[in-house]
Design a protein around this motif. Sequence first.
Motif, PDB file in Angstrom:
ATOM      1  N   PHE A  17      10.257   3.780  -9.300  1.00 29.89           N
ATOM      2  CA  PHE A  17      11.475   3.766  -8.491  1.00 29.89           C
ATOM      3  C   PHE A  17      12.241   2.514  -8.922  1.00 29.89           C
ATOM      4  N   VAL A  35       9.775  -0.269  -9.547  1.00 31.18           N
ATOM      5  CA  VAL A  35       8.604  -0.242  -8.669  1.00 31.18           C
ATOM      6  C   VAL A  35       7.668   0.765  -9.331  1.00 31.18           C
ATOM      7  N   ALA A  37       5.211   2.781  -9.067  1.00 31.23           N
ATOM      8  CA  ALA A  37       4.365   3.456  -8.059  1.00 31.23           C
ATOM      9  C   ALA A  37       3.228   4.222  -8.716  1.00 31.23           C
ATOM     10  N   GLU A  56      -6.227   2.539  -1.266  1.00 31.18           N
ATOM     11  CA  GLU A  56      -5.571   1.938  -0.107  1.00 31.18           C
ATOM     12  C   GLU A  56      -4.112   2.374  -0.002  1.00 31.18           C
ATOM     13  N   SER A  57      -3.551   2.124   1.147  1.00 28.64           N
ATOM     14  CA  SER A  57      -2.141   2.440   1.370  1.00 28.64           C
ATOM     15  C   SER A  57      -1.259   1.749   0.326  1.00 28.64           C
ATOM     16  N   GLY A  58      -0.296   2.470  -0.199  1.00 24.67           N
ATOM     17  CA  GLY A  58       0.664   1.894  -1.136  1.00 24.67           C
ATOM     18  C   GLY A  58       0.219   1.930  -2.578  1.00 24.67           C
ATOM     19  N   CYS A  59      -0.937   2.541  -2.890  1.00 25.87           N
ATOM     20  CA  CYS A  59      -1.401   2.497  -4.282  1.00 25.87           C
ATOM     21  C   CYS A  59      -0.842   3.656  -5.108  1.00 25.87           C
ATOM     22  N   GLY A  60      -0.053   4.542  -4.501  1.00 23.20           N
ATOM     23  CA  GLY A  60       0.656   5.555  -5.292  1.00 23.20           C
ATOM     24  C   GLY A  60       0.128   6.976  -5.153  1.00 23.20           C
ATOM     25  N   LYS A  61      -0.711   7.228  -4.152  1.00 21.28           N
ATOM     26  CA  LYS A  61      -1.310   8.565  -4.019  1.00 21.28           C
ATOM     27  C   LYS A  61      -0.255   9.634  -3.712  1.00 21.28           C
ATOM     28  N   SER A  62       0.567   9.378  -2.689  1.00 19.33           N
ATOM     29  CA  SER A  62       1.556  10.396  -2.312  1.00 19.33           C
ATOM     30  C   SER A  62       2.564  10.607  -3.425  1.00 19.33           C
ATOM     31  N   THR A  63       2.961   9.518  -4.070  1.00 20.58           N
ATOM     32  CA  THR A  63       3.943   9.667  -5.158  1.00 20.58           C
ATOM     33  C   THR A  63       3.341  10.500  -6.286  1.00 20.58           C
ATOM     34  N   GLU A 285      -2.990  13.644   3.030  1.00 18.79           N
ATOM     35  CA  GLU A 285      -3.515  13.082   4.282  1.00 18.79           C
ATOM     36  C   GLU A 285      -3.410  14.127   5.400  1.00 18.79           C
ATOM     37  N   PRO A 385       3.731  -3.442  -6.569  1.00 14.57           N
ATOM     38  CA  PRO A 385       3.915  -2.654  -7.789  1.00 14.57           C
ATOM     39  C   PRO A 385       5.190  -3.037  -8.543  1.00 14.57           C
TER      40      PRO A 385
HETATM   41  N1  ATP Z   1      11.494   6.037  -2.693  1.00 14.87           N
HETATM   42  C1  ATP Z   1      10.896   4.895  -2.981  1.00 14.87           C
HETATM   43  N2  ATP Z   1      11.607   3.821  -3.410  1.00 14.87           N
HETATM   44  C2  ATP Z   1      10.987   2.649  -3.720  1.00 14.87           C
HETATM   45  N3  ATP Z   1       9.648   2.464  -3.644  1.00 14.87           N
HETATM   46  C3  ATP Z   1       8.908   3.493  -3.226  1.00 14.87           C
HETATM   47  C4  ATP Z   1       9.466   4.758  -2.874  1.00 14.87           C
HETATM   48  N4  ATP Z   1       8.469   5.601  -2.490  1.00 14.87           N
HETATM   49  C5  ATP Z   1       7.327   4.893  -2.605  1.00 14.87           C
HETATM   50  N5  ATP Z   1       7.589   3.635  -3.043  1.00 14.87           N
HETATM   51  C6  ATP Z   1       6.610   2.573  -3.302  1.00 14.87           C
HETATM   52  O1  ATP Z   1       5.664   3.084  -4.215  1.00 14.87           O
HETATM   53  C7  ATP Z   1       4.358   2.605  -3.914  1.00 14.87           C
HETATM   54  C8  ATP Z   1       3.420   3.769  -3.751  1.00 14.87           C
HETATM   55  O2  ATP Z   1       3.739   4.492  -2.565  1.00 14.87           O
HETATM   56  P1  ATP Z   1       2.940   5.776  -2.083  1.00 14.87           P
HETATM   57  O3  ATP Z   1       3.535   6.248  -0.786  1.00 14.87           O
HETATM   58  O4  ATP Z   1       2.857   6.755  -3.193  1.00 14.87           O
HETATM   59  O5  ATP Z   1       1.478   5.189  -1.827  1.00 14.87           O
HETATM   60  P2  ATP Z   1       0.270   5.836  -1.029  1.00 14.87           P
HETATM   61  O6  ATP Z   1      -0.955   5.437  -1.768  1.00 14.87           O
HETATM   62  O7  ATP Z   1       0.498   7.282  -0.829  1.00 14.87           O
HETATM   63  O8  ATP Z   1       0.330   5.066   0.339  1.00 14.87           O
HETATM   64  P3  ATP Z   1       0.432   5.624   1.832  1.00 14.87           P
HETATM   65  O9  ATP Z   1      -0.896   6.199   2.116  1.00 14.87           O
HETATM   66  O10 ATP Z   1       0.752   4.408   2.630  1.00 14.87           O
HETATM   67  O11 ATP Z   1       1.553   6.635   1.805  1.00 14.87           O
HETATM   68  C9  ATP Z   1       4.511   1.756  -2.647  1.00 14.87           C
HETATM   69  O12 ATP Z   1       4.610   0.409  -3.039  1.00 14.87           O
HETATM   70  C10 ATP Z   1       5.804   2.233  -2.055  1.00 14.87           C
HETATM   71  O13 ATP Z   1       6.427   1.185  -1.341  1.00 14.87           O
END
Ligand code: ATP
Length: 535
Positions: A17, A35, A37, A56-63, A285, A385
Amino acid sequence: MSADDPLVRVDGLQKYFWENDSLLDRLFGDDPVPVRAVDGVSFDIREGETLGLVGESGCGKSTTGETLLGLQDPTDGRVEFEGENVYDLSGDDLTDFRRSAQVVFQDPFSSLDPRMTIGDIVTQPLSIHDWPWTDGDVETTVDVRTDGISRDIVTATAADDIDTVVDPVDGVATAHVTVRAIDDESAADVDADGRSVDLASGVVAEVEEDLAVAVDRDDGIVVRVSVDRSTAQLRRDRVTDLVERVGLSADQLDRYPHEFSGGQRQRIGIARALALEPEFVVLDEPTSALDVSVQAQVLNLLDDLQAEFDLTYLLISHDLSVIRHVCDRVAVMYLGEIVEVGPVDDLFEDPKHPYTNALLESVPRASTDERDRDRETLSGDVPSPRDPPSGCRFRTRCPKVIPPEDLEIEQETYRDLMSLRERVERRDVSLESVGDDGQFDLEDGVSDEKRPAFVAALKDRLLERDLPARHDEIVETALAELATEDWDAAAARLREHYESVCERKQPHLGNGHHPVACHLYGEASERTETPRSDP
Ligand SMILES: Nc1ncnc2c1ncn2[C@@H]1O[C@H](COP(=O)(O)OP(=O)(O)OP(=O)(O)O)[C@@H](O)[C@H]1O
């Protein structure tokens, strides 16, 4: 695609991103910041399996999940579904992929439109994708039986779309028709079920549910089979079946999402995801927003549906107990990268990557003995990230970071020295608060006389453990450099002595049964020094 090929193959997937990327930012000369991700992840998902993606939260799983489904545009890499790169698909092929690959989101409260009834919510994908579909490759045919008349005088044809109500077998949808001679009285009975046709000449044809049959008499008897249900009826029936299959009842179809509990709403989300007969579902999740008491029920439902409909799952979760309960294999993700992949039992019983170990160690355990033992829990937060650490991204938190070869030092002491160096590099030490108020004058540099006291006070604050003499000397010299606020000299000194392979080289995930991206695991993971590509 051969039988051994995976259903989904993710290869070098990247999703960045961009921040500071607006017109105004460019006018003011701010450089866009990526970023990272998802930063080059590769894994396979085999047909019929559940692959867990944990971290962990924020490590990029959902992306990762959203990008591989095409809900986000990738920055780089490819995703193959049934052997085709999904980012190259267009037209009907893209529509087919969107139908075959679905998602269930974490939050059943925000993912359902509050203004739609649940009947409309589950019908919506059917309308968008114009369900029911007829498959041009499926042949349609009629299997005719006769009773009281000769089979030879009957010819039969089926409409091309009967595969919408008759399941094809080996590429052929077969309607079964019985044609028999009747007297007038029994004809009335047969007609009453709506699936038979009386012919004045004394012949009746019967066909199975959802089909209609027309009969003409010419030289012989001509039978034509067609679909007897309107599209709206077929959709209604399918939605009723789905809703009942996920454990709700048909009389709830006219209700709105707010009338349901969290668990029930997630069941509606699952029914919606299954409406288009997908092969692959990303479960993001799926139970984290639910009460613990209903989590297991929803996971069991997903398990049953997988067996019944031959589904392949990617299960995204930060919850290791969910992963262990449901998955066949697990991929562990840290700061945009996959660090370990393996069969679920191997990974839980023989975790290799220090990050996987730390994740497992941080799960509360039931047994008192184990709870009492010294646990290596995860300290600190995941780094940003926007500026991930060089080399192995976990090395800033890793309890097993590898010391330089010639450095004879205990692991824990080395970890402390690395942490100290990182703080100095980030200038994350408050020099002003060292000692009693005003004791050290930093503005003009701490005087030579007071420097040993300054160093001692600072060392006391920054390091809990006593250091071997050789390291004590190096650290004291570096801290003395901070007495004149010479951060660069202190950082360079500490780097010269304590730089680890973990920060110089990026470890790579190999192939095979249980690969791990960590320098502790030999040659394979250290084979390359190529830096990550710059955006
Ligand atoms: N649209 C966006 N613009 C900028 N940064 C983003 C965007 N979407 C996600 N991120 C960043 O990308 C990184 C990965 O996010 P992601 O949601 O994929 O993680 P995750 O492992 O699924 O965490 P969670 O379980 O908290 O959702 C995070 O640092 C998040 O802040």
